[in-house]
Structure formats: C-alpha cells, structure tokens
Design a protein around this motif. Sequence first.
Motif, mmCIF file in Angstrom:
data_model
loop_
_atom_site.group_PDB
_atom_site.id
_atom_site.type_symbol
_atom_site.label_atom_id
_atom_site.label_comp_id
_atom_site.label_asym_id
_atom_site.label_seq_id
_atom_site.Cartn_x
_atom_site.Cartn_y
_atom_site.Cartn_z
ATOM 1 N N VAL A 103 109.714 28.600 45.168
ATOM 2 C CA VAL A 103 110.169 28.927 46.528
ATOM 3 C C VAL A 103 108.998 28.992 47.491
ATOM 4 N N GLY B 173 120.291 34.227 58.965
ATOM 5 C CA GLY B 173 120.455 35.599 58.505
ATOM 6 C C GLY B 173 121.886 36.075 58.451
ATOM 7 N N SER C 205 108.876 29.081 56.691
ATOM 8 C CA SER C 205 109.427 30.129 55.836
ATOM 9 C C SER C 205 110.847 30.423 56.292
ATOM 10 N N THR C 206 111.762 30.486 55.349
ATOM 11 C CA THR C 206 113.182 30.561 55.692
ATOM 12 C C THR C 206 113.920 31.499 54.754
ATOM 13 N N ASN C 207 114.870 32.260 55.319
ATOM 14 C CA ASN C 207 115.789 33.073 54.538
ATOM 15 C C ASN C 207 117.123 32.338 54.473
ATOM 16 N N LYS D 238 121.023 32.109 53.011
ATOM 17 C CA LYS D 238 122.151 32.824 52.430
ATOM 18 C C LYS D 238 123.235 31.808 52.105
ATOM 19 N N THR E 259 121.084 35.143 48.111
ATOM 20 C CA THR E 259 120.018 35.078 49.113
ATOM 21 C C THR E 259 118.761 34.505 48.487
ATOM 22 N N ASN F 28 114.745 33.366 49.464
ATOM 23 C CA ASN F 28 113.651 33.387 50.429
ATOM 24 C C ASN F 28 112.629 32.319 50.065
ATOM 25 N N PHE G 11 108.986 30.472 51.169
ATOM 26 C CA PHE G 11 107.771 30.841 51.885
ATOM 27 C C PHE G 11 106.855 29.639 52.044
ATOM 28 N N HIS H 177 103.554 39.302 50.151
ATOM 29 C CA HIS H 177 104.811 39.547 49.437
ATOM 30 C C HIS H 177 104.588 40.742 48.520
ATOM 31 N N LYS I 14 109.958 42.339 49.312
ATOM 32 C CA LYS I 14 109.887 42.063 50.742
ATOM 33 C C LYS I 14 108.584 41.356 51.081
ATOM 34 N N SER I 15 108.533 40.865 52.312
ATOM 35 C CA SER I 15 107.297 40.250 52.797
ATOM 36 C C SER I 15 107.054 40.716 54.228
#
Length: 724
Positions: free
Chosen positions: A493, A518, A538-540, A542, A557, A559, A561, A633, A679-680
């Motif tokens: 990722v 999001g 960098s993308t989240n 879902k 979800t 993530n 980076f 991270h 988390k980051s």
Amino acid sequence: MHIRLKRFAGQLLFASNIFIAFLLLFENKLVIPFWLQTIGRMHPLILHFPIVILLIAMLMEFFRFRPENSANTFYRNFSQNLLLIGALFAGVTVVMGLFLSKEDGYGGQTLLWHKWTGAGIFFISSLIYWVRNKEWYKAPVAKLSSFVTVIGLVLTGHYGAALTHGENFIFEPISKQNEIAAVPLEEAVIFKDVIQPIFEQKCVSCHNPDKLKGELILTDVASIQKGGKTGELFISGNTELSLLLQRIHLPDEDKKHMPPIGKSQLTPEEIVLLSLWVKENADFTKKVIDLSTQDSLRILASARLKPSVTEEEFDFAAAEEETIQKLNTDYRTVAVLAKESPALAVNIYNRNAFSIKQLDELSEVKKQIVSLNLNKMPVRDQDLKSVSKFENLRKLDLNFTDITAAGLKELSSLKHLKSLTLSGTKVNFKDLQTQIGAFKKLGTVSVWDTELTAAQISILQKSNPQITFIGGFKDDGKDPLKLNPPQIKNTSVIFSQPTALLLKHPIKGVTIRYTLDGTEPDSLTSAVFDGKTVLINSTNIKAKAFKNGWFGSDLATFNFFKSTIKPDSVNLLFPLNRVHQAEGAHTFFDHRLGVIGANNPAWANNWAGVRDNDMTLVSEFKKPVLLSSVGLHYMIEEDTGIFPPEVVEVWGGPNAHQLKLLTRMKPSLPVKGEKPVLKSVEGNFKAETVSCLKIVARPLSKIPEWHRSKGGKALLLVDEMFLN
C-alpha cells in the motif's frame, strides 16, 4: 585434523548434554526473548535430520557385531561418526523444541511426552556413543540399545505429529467416514454430527488441550462456549459480530485468517454450514429433523450425514480390483464407494493437468461409476458428452467449472442422476429452466455463486417441486447471506510512482463500489470499481461489495501512502527500546507496515519504539532533493500504553549544521476506551531543497489522567515514514 575435529565434536556432545540437562531442570524459569523464538521455530525444519541419521546409525549398530562388519574398519568408523552426528543434531533439535514450547499455545500431556521422548533419544544416543567401545558392550546390548532408540524415535514422531495435526490425524479420514455413515438422519444432532466434525477436521489440530492456540479449545462444548483469549467464539444468532465467522472471512494472507495458510481450508459448504448454525442460535442439542424440511441448514446437513448413494443396491457387478488400482493416478482417484458395494467414486485433481482423456480412460468401469467429482476442473460443455457415458451416475459435482446450462443437454441420458452441483459456473436462468426438466430423478441442485437471483431460484423451485435448489439463502427467501468485504490485490500500500488500484472479491458476479473522499459507498451512486483507477497521491479508500440476492458487505477501508523520496543514509541519534528494535533506522523506509498487537513478539519486528527518549532520525541525500511533505505511520493502543507522538518536528537544510524548522505536527490523543488503530500524520510545507533532514518524534511525556498508567511515559511506535 580428522582426529582433532572428532575430539572437538565429542566434547561438544558432552557440553550439549550438560546444557540440555540444565534447560530441562530449570525449564519453568526459562524466558525466551523474541529474537530466540525464530530459532525455536526452526524445530520442524531440523528434526528430520536426526531422525534419518539416527535410524541409519541404529541399523548399522544392530548388525555391527556380525563377523564381516566387526572386522571392517570403515564400517566401524562410519557408524561411530554417523552416531555422533545424529546425537549432535538431536541435541540441536531438543534445544529448538524447548524454545518453541515456551510460546503461547503449547501444553498438555502430548507435549510432555514429546519433550521427554525427544530428550530421551538425545541422552540415549549420547550414552551409546560413549560406551559402544567398552569391553562389556556386546551384540545383545547393541541390539537392545538400537531397538530402544528406534522405538523412541517412532514415539517422538508420533507425539510430534499429534501436536501438529491432532491425535487421530492418520486414521481420521477412515474413522470419520465410518462415524458419519453410522449416524441416521433421524438421530443426528446438528452440532455433534455436523458442526463438530468440521471443527475436528479443520480446527482442533491447533485448538486442543495440548496445543492451545489463542487459549481456545474446540474439543468440547464447555470450552467452545467459553471462547479464547480474544473473547467468545460466537454470538448466538448474530453472524456479523461472531469472531468465528469474522476470522474465517478474513483474506487468506491475513495473519488472523482461520484456518491459517498451510492448513486445510474450509470449503464454501462448510463456511455456509457454520454461518447457518450460528444464525440458528448455535444450538448444541437440536436435532437435524427439528428444522423444517426446506431449511437450508437441514438440507446441507442431511446431504453430509447420509448420502443416498451409499444406501442404494445396484444391479451391476463389481469391477476387478486390479482394474481399479490401474486407473488410479497422481491426479485421479477411483475408489469403492462403500464396503462390499460395486459402486465406484471418482475424483479428478489438478486443474493444470486435466484433460478429457482422464475421463475417457475410465471406459472399463463406466457402469460402476456412480459419483464423479470434477470440481474446479476446466470442464467445458463439449466435455459433458464424455461424462454422459457413465450411465449409472448418481452424483455429479461440477462446481466452478466452465460449463453453461445449455451444455446440460449432453447429460439428459443420465436417468439415475440424483445430485448435481453447479456452484460458481456460468449457468443462466433461461437455459437451466429449459434443461432441468430432463432429469426425472434429480433431487438436489446446488447453484451458489452463480448469476441466478433469489427470485429466479424461487421460480425454479416452484416449477420443479421434486428438486431442492440450494442457493445459499435462508429458507424464507427474504434473508440472504452477507457478503464478506472486498480485498486488495496490491502487493504493497506504499507506492512511489502512480499505481493502479487493485481490488478483488472471492465470489463471482460481485460489484465493488468505492469512494475516495472519506464517505461510505452505497449500492447506487458510488463509483463501480473497474480496474482503471490510478492512485497518484496518498489516498483513503472505502469499499463495499454488492450482489443481487445478498446483503452488502461490511465496509472495508484501505489506506495507500505515497512515498517518492528515499534517503541515501539514515541514522538514529538515540537507541530504540529493547523489544521494538525492528530494522533500526532502515525500518522507516522498507515499505512494510506493521499490524496492531506489537507487544506480541511475533509481530514486534515491524515496529521501532521509544519511551524514555526522542525518536530522532537524521537522513542525508547525496544529491539535494526538493521536499514538501513528511509523514509518519504509527500505532495507537491506549490500553497497553501505546500513544501517538506528542509532537513531530521536521528540520531540513544543506547539512547537519545548518538546519531550520520546516514544520511541526501535533497528532490528536485517543479517548478512553478507543479501539486500537493504525494512523498517520503528515506535515506539508513550502517546498524546500535539502541535503540533510532531521525528524524528531517525541513520545507522550505524561499519559492522561483517565488512564491506569496516568502520569507515566507513553510508548511511541513508528513503522514507516513518507517523504514527498
């Protein structure tokens, strides 16, 4: 040189005996650091060497005093050297085994017997080596010692196999088949006769009193109800919140997926059975016949308990035993269906090696074949003509083959066919409706994971009341099963160049919808994944899975980076803590993310941690780079005192003596009771050309008042940094 080496090996053997005796004597006080656990886990790899070497050595020892051998100098020297090597390898294996046994999940009488028989072999083989040249050591003693050692090897191997695979691993297929066949449908209990056999075949080898993985035992009702270290195994009536089903549906590569990779996996049918059992309130006493005749759980359970073909009397003669043996190959088994029955069952394996010739070669026994398993083979419609030659076929499995419903017309001559499985195939409603009426004795048809909807299956059921269509749905037709979440196919990722987003789902015909902003995706308006999405930053992500006739999946979800810049050299100015060393400064740029549970030694090696000092990383670049953002991270596990950094400072400049502050970040703190999470934090700043970069992450100096360790220093864990 040879004599000196042999003398040294003999001294090493003596020292090994003292060392192993010491370990056994003080075993209860033995604490194995995580870096030594790797040595312990090599036990299954090394143990085969002493077994083979000692078996050969004991065979030579048994015949050592024959005149032709006792006068042979080479024979005497070779057997002695072989015994010495075998004893040394046995010692190494015992030490590794002791290390491995200290990990969680091992215990009980089987482990005790395995440990002491293994240690006994080592001590006995050492003793034989030391006394075999004494005057009193004659042929009877040599034969007795050889016999005792071989018996010890057999017993040790037996107990080791029982630890790994379960007590009845070798004879389980035979005993289990007899047990299943012996249970009449009218007497069968759902848990005892349907669910428990699944546990025994796929789970008990790791979850028994002797191998207590996750502190979970699946050998008796009381232990199953109690659950394990992570809580109750299931919540009656609730498949979504049941840990059992959550672990089963995790991606295969997930460390928490059950059964783990390398173990025999649950079949789709077994997964559905477990899901339906939990949905039916996970009753331990209810009988199969207590369910309605149209209930999915009853239908599937009945098929496993008492296949109709085993009760039938056949009007054809049995095939010659030599013919049956001749037809068995590496990729095809031909076996008698039941004792004293002329009926045969055929299973074809290995998709890559399949050809229609494997069916044509069965012409000598075509009358005797009543069960044919072609699951996951590349069988096409035209190949079904060869299948139709087995005129007495009662059961035909075509799950996940390449056939269509139109091809079923080739099977219309099979007048005795009672069971047909078509799950995962390309059958459609129109053709299936046309062809299915030709099979007058057909009793069950499985159509899971096809394009057929619940409504279409209902129409087929009404049109053909004599046939039970199994589509994976609840008997009322209103409560379909829930899809498991989508999975990612990307190998990492973390990316440096624009990369394609790769999502997948194990069930055919599923639509994956996703969002990048999001919000939670829905089944109507959210973007449909088509494999064309390219990630630039960098993308989240879902995502949810949807399919007609099924409940939509839970939210997944992911993530991703972006990290485009990698330093030429990295150094930490202060030491990491003892447990979370990982790969030192190189940990932060290896493109490997850690997982939650870093206090578990097996997972700690991806995390770099500090508590008593700052995490200060100095990076240098051979050529100046243009830098505009830095990210970290990290893990939050407030219950164990793992908190975000109190502050992160990024300094940059032309060299280590001319640095200026580029950005300062202050992540938010967790609240009481917050679940563990990864988390980051990212700091963006005006683009700056730097040759030297210093990142300072300061652990939380005072844990909040609501925490049981209030006022103390928090542990900071970081596994990756992102430079762009």
